[in-house]
Design a protein around this motif. Sequence first.
Motif, mmCIF file in Angstrom:
data_model
loop_
_atom_site.group_PDB
_atom_site.id
_atom_site.type_symbol
_atom_site.label_atom_id
_atom_site.label_comp_id
_atom_site.label_asym_id
_atom_site.label_seq_id
_atom_site.Cartn_x
_atom_site.Cartn_y
_atom_site.Cartn_z
ATOM 1 N N ARG A 38 0.850 -1.186 0.000
ATOM 2 C CA ARG A 38 0.000 0.000 0.000
ATOM 3 C C ARG A 38 0.885 1.235 0.000
ATOM 4 O O ARG A 38 1.841 1.327 0.759
ATOM 5 N N GLU A 39 0.539 2.183 -0.862
ATOM 6 C CA GLU A 39 1.292 3.434 -0.946
ATOM 7 C C GLU A 39 0.307 4.593 -0.876
ATOM 8 O O GLU A 39 -0.646 4.653 -1.645
ATOM 9 N N GLU A 40 0.537 5.477 0.074
ATOM 10 C CA GLU A 40 -0.332 6.648 0.208
ATOM 11 C C GLU A 40 0.297 7.822 -0.535
ATOM 12 O O GLU A 40 1.479 8.103 -0.396
ATOM 13 N N GLY A 41 -0.535 8.484 -1.348
ATOM 14 C CA GLY A 41 -0.058 9.610 -2.129
ATOM 15 C C GLY A 41 -0.763 10.892 -1.739
ATOM 16 O O GLY A 41 -1.490 10.956 -0.738
ATOM 17 N N PRO A 42 -0.572 11.941 -2.533
ATOM 18 C CA PRO A 42 -1.216 13.223 -2.231
ATOM 19 C C PRO A 42 -2.740 13.128 -2.350
ATOM 20 O O PRO A 42 -3.271 12.264 -3.053
ATOM 21 N N ASP A 43 -3.407 14.005 -1.638
ATOM 22 C CA ASP A 43 -4.876 14.088 -1.678
ATOM 23 C C ASP A 43 -5.546 12.773 -1.308
ATOM 24 O O ASP A 43 -6.541 12.374 -1.900
ATOM 25 N N ARG A 44 -4.990 12.086 -0.353
ATOM 26 C CA ARG A 44 -5.547 10.829 0.166
ATOM 27 C C ARG A 44 -5.631 9.713 -0.872
ATOM 28 O O ARG A 44 -6.427 8.788 -0.738
ATOM 29 N N GLN A 45 -4.865 9.811 -1.903
ATOM 30 C CA GLN A 45 -4.839 8.736 -2.890
ATOM 31 C C GLN A 45 -4.097 7.541 -2.297
ATOM 32 O O GLN A 45 -3.060 7.694 -1.668
ATOM 33 N N VAL A 46 -4.663 6.392 -2.506
ATOM 34 C CA VAL A 46 -4.032 5.160 -2.038
ATOM 35 C C VAL A 46 -3.856 4.249 -3.241
ATOM 36 O O VAL A 46 -4.805 3.997 -3.988
#
Length: 140
Positions: free
Chosen positions: A113-121
């Motif tokens: 799992r990778e969390e990105g900007p603006d709560r993108q997963v």
Amino acid sequence: MRITQGTFSYLPDLDDEQITAQVRYCLDNNWPLSVEFTDDPHPRNFLWEMWELPMFDMNDASAVLFEINRCREAHPDHYVRLNGYDRTLGRQTTALSFIVNRPAVEPGFRLEREEGPDRQVRYALHAYATDSPEGERYRK
């Protein structure tokens, strides 16, 4: 973990008699057959290594089983699958595909799992087998 890819993946492994029955079904439907193998069965890895050439003019189920067994002997620690192609639409369409050999130990996958900007997963599958170099993935 048991890799579930292909037509009969949720059933127990087919024995040679059951595989021969499926080969006869393909031949009765005029479907050319091919045998493929890999040591990386990731779901997106659909381009497995081809064993010999596709059997376009093969009409003998025992000859197809002979080729399957040759591939099994050459690659006992790999996944081996049989594909049947329906050419009635004028293109190569996979009509039947199932695994005919598995390694003794199937290490499976982990979910990353990778969390990105603006709560993108973002999620990705990582095959434990690929932690070892190619050719050594299922040797213990």
